[in-house]
Design a protein around this motif. Structure first.
Motif, mmCIF file in Angstrom:
data_model
loop_
_atom_site.group_PDB
_atom_site.id
_atom_site.type_symbol
_atom_site.label_atom_id
_atom_site.label_comp_id
_atom_site.label_asym_id
_atom_site.label_seq_id
_atom_site.Cartn_x
_atom_site.Cartn_y
_atom_site.Cartn_z
ATOM 1 N N LEU B 16 -24.617 26.551 -16.417
ATOM 2 C CA LEU B 16 -25.569 25.564 -16.927
ATOM 3 C C LEU B 16 -26.826 26.221 -17.487
ATOM 4 N N ILE B 18 -26.672 28.889 -19.111
ATOM 5 C CA ILE B 18 -26.106 29.706 -20.217
ATOM 6 C C ILE B 18 -26.411 31.180 -19.926
ATOM 7 N N ARG B 20 -24.828 34.279 -19.348
ATOM 8 C CA ARG B 20 -23.530 34.956 -19.473
ATOM 9 C C ARG B 20 -23.393 36.097 -18.474
ATOM 10 N N TRP B 55 -22.128 15.530 -17.483
ATOM 11 C CA TRP B 55 -22.391 15.073 -18.854
ATOM 12 C C TRP B 55 -22.170 13.565 -18.955
ATOM 13 N N VAL B 60 -26.384 16.531 -17.855
ATOM 14 C CA VAL B 60 -26.309 17.792 -18.597
ATOM 15 C C VAL B 60 -25.970 17.458 -20.060
ATOM 16 N N SER B 61 -26.218 18.436 -20.930
ATOM 17 C CA SER B 61 -26.073 18.164 -22.365
ATOM 18 C C SER B 61 -24.719 18.628 -22.900
ATOM 19 N N LEU B 62 -24.394 18.140 -24.096
ATOM 20 C CA LEU B 62 -23.171 18.562 -24.784
ATOM 21 C C LEU B 62 -23.227 20.075 -25.061
ATOM 22 N N ALA B 63 -24.424 20.565 -25.367
ATOM 23 C CA ALA B 63 -24.584 21.998 -25.627
ATOM 24 C C ALA B 63 -24.209 22.806 -24.385
ATOM 25 N N GLN B 64 -24.604 22.324 -23.210
ATOM 26 C CA GLN B 64 -24.256 23.027 -21.963
ATOM 27 C C GLN B 64 -22.750 22.973 -21.702
ATOM 28 N N TYR B 66 -20.412 22.771 -23.984
ATOM 29 C CA TYR B 66 -19.768 23.677 -24.940
ATOM 30 C C TYR B 66 -19.969 25.140 -24.534
ATOM 31 N N MET B 67 -21.217 25.517 -24.249
ATOM 32 C CA MET B 67 -21.502 26.922 -23.942
ATOM 33 C C MET B 67 -20.799 27.349 -22.644
ATOM 34 N N LEU B 104 -17.004 20.747 -32.921
ATOM 35 C CA LEU B 104 -17.510 21.081 -31.591
ATOM 36 C C LEU B 104 -16.643 20.502 -30.474
ATOM 37 N N LYS B 107 -13.477 22.326 -30.119
ATOM 38 C CA LYS B 107 -13.661 23.660 -29.542
ATOM 39 C C LYS B 107 -13.928 23.594 -28.034
#
Lengths: 346, 216
Positions: B16, B18, B20, B55, B60-64, B66-67, B104, B107
């Motif tokens: 969450l 991000i 890595r 989500w 939490v966000s869509l970006a989280q 996806y990442m 997105l 993916k």
């Protein structure tokens, strides 16, 4: 004793200043729906400013709408940067292949000239023609994509997220280009006669980008950009959750905030009261299947939840009414606003 | 020593944020201890499932989402060859973006499935129903995942189903994307076999539609 009805402009301006007008204003955000009105393909329709003007006027008359909406389609802005739009039947065009292939390409990108884009010039022409015909009686709403949300079409979502999280210098560079373009585009529409600019910013929603990241990126961009737009703005998150960021968006200087059907209207009204006027929140996709009674009940409910004290405009929650929604439903919505939205509310 | 639940919390938090590096460190530590794929899958799918649920709740966000999926996909891609573990014996699955070009959602689902060890054929973006039918039959796909962003593209699933019927080819279609979230009955009206509200719903739907064939 009955009051003299307000003009659409008076009605909207009163609502925006958090006072009660004669009735709740109705913004049916009809864009490509105009092609259906004129019996044309979407591509043919948007190819001439005169079509948009004719349809906007006919639809306002038919649905008793309180605005003209000069939004053509989102990818008209990326066309100005050099990309293509793909037209489909009965729906909005899709943005073509992104103009930026790699993140490094951002460093060679420059803001395009509005005067060199045939698509943007058509929007300006439609705005001028509407303004000549209606003067100050009806608000004309223009649209500009926010610098923060435009990159989804410029480089694709995945690469843009990489930029937001890991490539700050590339992100800053893209925002610089997009802010210059957005301000120029919004101000050109205002100069052509638009009353206000809808600042489309779907990425501001915590549905898409977490609030903490938005606060150090898109919110800062919005404050800088909106300060340079020489007119009122309405920020729209296109169906994304709005409630968690209502205060922060109000602080960008925007006067109006769009919300969708996923938000809690009662909680949102409480948070927005006196800060920002709300516009929403009919679910455009559900409207495709509504009966007349469902239209009436839904309009009645949202007016009860958000109408008191002004500060509310009834609209769809996404920023565009789908082609597939029937005229009967739009007429039922329009009738219901007059029935349940007349102040003082019962 | 940390229990599995604590590890799951740490891994989810790293995803969450991000982060890595931290996510990779937790993952590599765990895979060194675990000799089988199943616990690794539980760590990855468990975390991604929780993130998907959050989500859905709007926390939490869509970006989280996806990442997180991308990070897990990278880690699994690195792990499987080293551990000499094969991907799952699953139904033949493909994913495609019908008409639209915003990939997105597609993916995210692809990353989630690959992170869980599934083989997924990616047919691409902006595809017509005809092209999808052609590719599906050619690759003998059993479960077809269709992603859309625009409403008008979602309606094209009906045409897609009709073309499969005319070809006499039986394939299970799972649809996902914004139109299906905003209009809950839409998947059924366009003739899909199921609609996925969140990316991680796809695991349950595969189990349901795939008759449990190699899918756990």
């Amino acid at each position: 004793m009955s009051r003299q009805p307000m003009t659409s402009m008076e009605r909207v301006m009163t609502a925006i200043t958090h006072k009660e007008p004669d009735r709740v204003p109705l913004f049916l955000l009809l864009s490509l729906y105009g092609a259906k009105e004129l019996g044309m393909t979407v591509e043919e329709y948007f190819n001439k400013a005169e079509n948009v003007v004719a349809a906007q006027r006919a639809m306002r008359e038919k649905f008793q709408n309180d605005c003209y909406y000069t939004f053509f389609y989102a990818s008209i802005e990326t066309e100005a940067f050099g990309s293509e739009s793909f037209f489909v039947e009965n729906g909005p065009p899709n943005a073509g292949v992104p103009i930026l292939d790699t993140i490094e390409d951002v460093f060679h990108l420059e803001p395009p000239e509005i005067s060199e884009s045939p698509g943007l010039k058509r929007v300006l022409r439609a705005t001028e023609m509407l303004k000549e015909r209606v003067g100050n009686e009806v608000p004309i709403i223009g649209v500009a994509m926010s610098p923060f949300s435009l990159p989804v079409m410029q480089i694709g979502f995945e690469k843009y997220l990489e930029m937001i999280y890991f490539r700050k210098e590339a992100f800053d560079r893209l925002m610089k280009v997009n802010e210059a373009f957005c301000v120029a585009w919004a101000n050109a529409q205002l100069a052509a006669g638009a009353t206000a600019i809808c600042y489309f910013d779907p990425l501001a929603s915590p549905t898409v980008i977490e609030k903490e990241v938005y606060m150090r990126t898109g919110n800062v961009v919005a404050k800088r950009t909106i300060a340079k737009i020489r007119g009122a703005t309405a920020t729209h998150l296109a169906s994304g959750l709005t409630l968690p960021v209502v205060h922060e968006i109000a602080q960008t200087g925007t006067a109006v905030l769009g919300f969708g059907s996923a938000d809690d209207p009662v909680a949102l009204k409480k948070e927005a009261e006196g800060r920002v006027c709300l516009i929403g929140n009919l679910n455009g996709l559900e409207m495709v299947h509504w009966t007349r009674e469902q239209a009436r009940q839904t309009v009645k409910t949202v007016i009860e939840q958000c109408g008191k004290g002004g500060g509310f405009i009834l609209s769809d929650g996404h920023g565009e009414v789908p082609w597939q929604v029937s005229e009967e439903t739009l007429l039922a919505v329009s009738e219901a606003v007059r029935l349940y939205g007349t102040y003082p509310l019962k | 020593m940390k229990g599995f639940e604590d590890l799951l919390d740490d891994f989810e938090n790293a995803l969450l944020k991000i982060d890595r590096i931290n996510a990779a460190s937790i993952f590599r530590g765990f895979t060194q201890e675990s000799k089988e794929f199943h616990p690794v899958e539980q760590l990855v799918v468990g975390s991604l499932d929780r993130i998907g649920e959050k989500w859905e709740l709007g926390t939490v966000s869509l970006a989280q989402v996806y990442m997180s999926g991308r990070i897990c996909e990278e880690l699994i891609d690195e792990y499987l060859p080293k551990a000499k573990v094969n991907r799952k014996d699953s139904p033949r699955i493909a994913i495609a973006l019908l008409i639209d070009r915003h990939a997105l959602g597609k993916k995210i689902v692809t990353s989630l499935l690959r992170a869980a060890g599934y083989e997924v054929a990616d047919f691409g973006d902006g595809l017509t129903p005809e092209r999808i039918v052609e590719k599906t039959i050619e690759s003998r796909i059993e479960i077809l995942l269709i992603s859309t962003l625009m409403y008008v593209s979602a309606l094209k699933v009906e045409e897609l189903r009709g073309q499969f019927d005319r070809e006499g080819y039986r394939v299970k279609i799972i649809v996902g994307g914004a139109p299906f979230r905003l209009d809950e009955g839409l998947w059924e009206r366009v003739g899909a076999d199921a609609g996925s509200r969140t990316a991680s719903d796809v695991f349950d739907l595969l189990e349901y539609l795939g008759d449990g064939k190699g899918v756990s």
